[in-house]
Design a protein around this motif. Sequence first.
Motif, PDB file in Angstrom:
ATOM      1  N   TRP A  81      -9.423  -2.568   6.528  1.00  0.00           N
ATOM      2  CA  TRP A  81      -8.910  -3.926   6.294  1.00  0.00           C
ATOM      3  C   TRP A  81      -8.514  -4.583   7.609  1.00  0.00           C
ATOM      4  O   TRP A  81      -8.760  -5.768   7.813  1.00  0.00           O
ATOM      5  CB  TRP A  81      -7.734  -3.919   5.328  1.00  0.00           C
ATOM      6  N   SER A 103       0.989   5.607  -0.288  1.00  0.00           N
ATOM      7  CA  SER A 103       0.254   6.863  -0.277  1.00  0.00           C
ATOM      8  C   SER A 103       0.870   7.818  -1.296  1.00  0.00           C
ATOM      9  O   SER A 103       1.940   7.567  -1.837  1.00  0.00           O
ATOM     10  CB  SER A 103       0.290   7.487   1.117  1.00  0.00           C
ATOM     11  N   ARG A 104       0.177   8.901  -1.528  1.00  0.00           N
ATOM     12  CA  ARG A 104       0.722   9.914  -2.454  1.00  0.00           C
ATOM     13  C   ARG A 104       1.983  10.521  -1.852  1.00  0.00           C
ATOM     14  O   ARG A 104       2.153  10.556  -0.643  1.00  0.00           O
ATOM     15  CB  ARG A 104      -0.313  11.027  -2.672  1.00  0.00           C
ATOM     16  N   ASP A 132      -3.163   9.346   3.545  1.00  0.00           N
ATOM     17  CA  ASP A 132      -4.291   9.156   2.645  1.00  0.00           C
ATOM     18  C   ASP A 132      -4.786   7.718   2.590  1.00  0.00           C
ATOM     19  O   ASP A 132      -5.923   7.475   2.223  1.00  0.00           O
ATOM     20  CB  ASP A 132      -4.017   9.712   1.248  1.00  0.00           C
ATOM     21  N   ASN A 133      -3.977   6.740   2.971  1.00  0.00           N
ATOM     22  CA  ASN A 133      -4.423   5.350   2.993  1.00  0.00           C
ATOM     23  C   ASN A 133      -4.917   4.904   4.373  1.00  0.00           C
ATOM     24  O   ASN A 133      -5.385   3.780   4.516  1.00  0.00           O
ATOM     25  CB  ASN A 133      -3.297   4.411   2.551  1.00  0.00           C
ATOM     26  N   SER A 162       0.845  -1.176   0.000  1.00  0.00           N
ATOM     27  CA  SER A 162       0.000   0.000   0.000  1.00  0.00           C
ATOM     28  C   SER A 162       0.890   1.240   0.000  1.00  0.00           C
ATOM     29  O   SER A 162       1.801   1.359   0.799  1.00  0.00           O
ATOM     30  CB  SER A 162      -0.883  -0.019   1.240  1.00  0.00           C
ATOM     31  N   ILE A 184      -8.631   3.233   4.732  1.00  0.00           N
ATOM     32  CA  ILE A 184      -8.818   1.896   4.148  1.00  0.00           C
ATOM     33  C   ILE A 184      -7.960   0.871   4.866  1.00  0.00           C
ATOM     34  O   ILE A 184      -8.374  -0.270   5.051  1.00  0.00           O
ATOM     35  CB  ILE A 184      -8.587   1.891   2.615  1.00  0.00           C
ATOM     36  N   GLU A 185      -6.771   1.263   5.309  1.00  0.00           N
ATOM     37  CA  GLU A 185      -5.930   0.342   6.071  1.00  0.00           C
ATOM     38  C   GLU A 185      -6.622  -0.024   7.385  1.00  0.00           C
ATOM     39  O   GLU A 185      -6.586  -1.172   7.818  1.00  0.00           O
ATOM     40  CB  GLU A 185      -4.553   0.952   6.335  1.00  0.00           C
TER      41      GLU A 185
END
Length: 80
Positions: A21, A6-7, A13-14, A4, A17-18
């Motif tokens: 999960w 990020s920008r 930014d992740n 995964s 969602i992390e």
Amino acid sequence: MQASMSRKGNCYDNAPIESFWGTLKTELVYSRRFATREQARQAITEYIELFSNRQRIQARLDYLSPAAYTARYFSEKIAA
């Protein structure tokens, strides 16, 4: 599985969602053994569609489920 990422310059930014999960694995995947990939796919789909999106309340959504928050958003948008 790809890592995964990020920008550039944004390490957060992740994070949502992390977190999702991690919650899914803790509440569903680690507590069961699936005989087939199809069983796993079906259980994860049900978890997301029936529980996580429709029943599970979230503090960041004013203590509403994602489905209820979305419905409220669109009803307010239409009324405006």
